[in-house]
Design a protein around this motif. Sequence first.
Motif, short mmCIF file in Angstrom:
data_model
loop_
_atom_site.label_atom_id
_atom_site.label_comp_id
_atom_site.label_asym_id
_atom_site.label_seq_id
_atom_site.Cartn_x
_atom_site.Cartn_y
_atom_site.Cartn_z
N GLN A 42 9.01 -5.11 0.64
CA GLN A 42 8.33 -4.10 -0.17
C GLN A 42 8.13 -2.81 0.63
OE1 GLN A 42 4.96 -6.62 -1.19
NE2 GLN A 42 5.49 -6.47 -3.37
N PHE A 73 6.87 3.89 -7.09
CA PHE A 73 6.59 3.24 -8.36
C PHE A 73 7.80 2.41 -8.77
CE2 PHE A 73 3.90 7.03 -8.55
CZ PHE A 73 2.70 6.48 -8.96
N ALA A 75 8.71 -1.14 -11.63
CA ALA A 75 8.15 -1.86 -12.76
C ALA A 75 6.99 -2.76 -12.33
CB ALA A 75 9.23 -2.69 -13.44
N ARG A 76 5.85 -2.55 -12.92
CA ARG A 76 4.62 -3.32 -12.69
C ARG A 76 4.09 -3.25 -11.27
NH1 ARG A 76 7.58 -8.21 -15.14
NH2 ARG A 76 8.83 -7.24 -13.74
N GLU A 77 4.57 -2.36 -10.45
CA GLU A 77 4.10 -2.24 -9.07
C GLU A 77 4.08 -0.78 -8.64
OE1 GLU A 77 6.25 -4.49 -6.16
OE2 GLU A 77 6.35 -6.26 -7.43
N CYS A 78 3.14 -0.47 -7.77
CA CYS A 78 3.13 0.82 -7.09
C CYS A 78 2.64 0.54 -5.68
CB CYS A 78 2.20 1.80 -7.79
SG CYS A 78 2.15 3.39 -6.94
N PHE A 100 -3.24 1.57 -7.01
CA PHE A 100 -3.60 1.55 -8.43
C PHE A 100 -4.28 2.86 -8.75
CE2 PHE A 100 -3.84 -2.79 -6.82
CZ PHE A 100 -2.93 -3.40 -7.64
#
Length: 104
Positions: A42, A73, A75-78, A100
């Motif tokens: 990540q 950013f 999908a569904r994560e930052c 967030f």
Amino acid sequence: MNKDAATMMIRKIAKCEDKVFFTRHAKERDPDQGKYPLTKDQILNCLCLGSVVDNPEQDGKIAGGWKCVMRRFVARECHEIVLVFVPETQVLVITAYPFFNAIR
């Protein structure tokens, strides 16, 4: 140095994994306090594909170093990473965490 130039430099350095270093804090964080670390993949993806948020500032602790925050950013994560980089040389990840934003 502006954030676009910093983004390009960090992406170039991060392509070579052996030029990316992690502080103990970035690796561990504190799950007991709800602060979970990001995985190495990540973090590397954020460094290679993310963008610097604000113009970097010179770092007083590392000669030639620039401190900044990168964000990515997906999908569904930052993810957000605080780091110091020395152009053409290395990246030191100080901390990394899920980001967030409370925009509604």
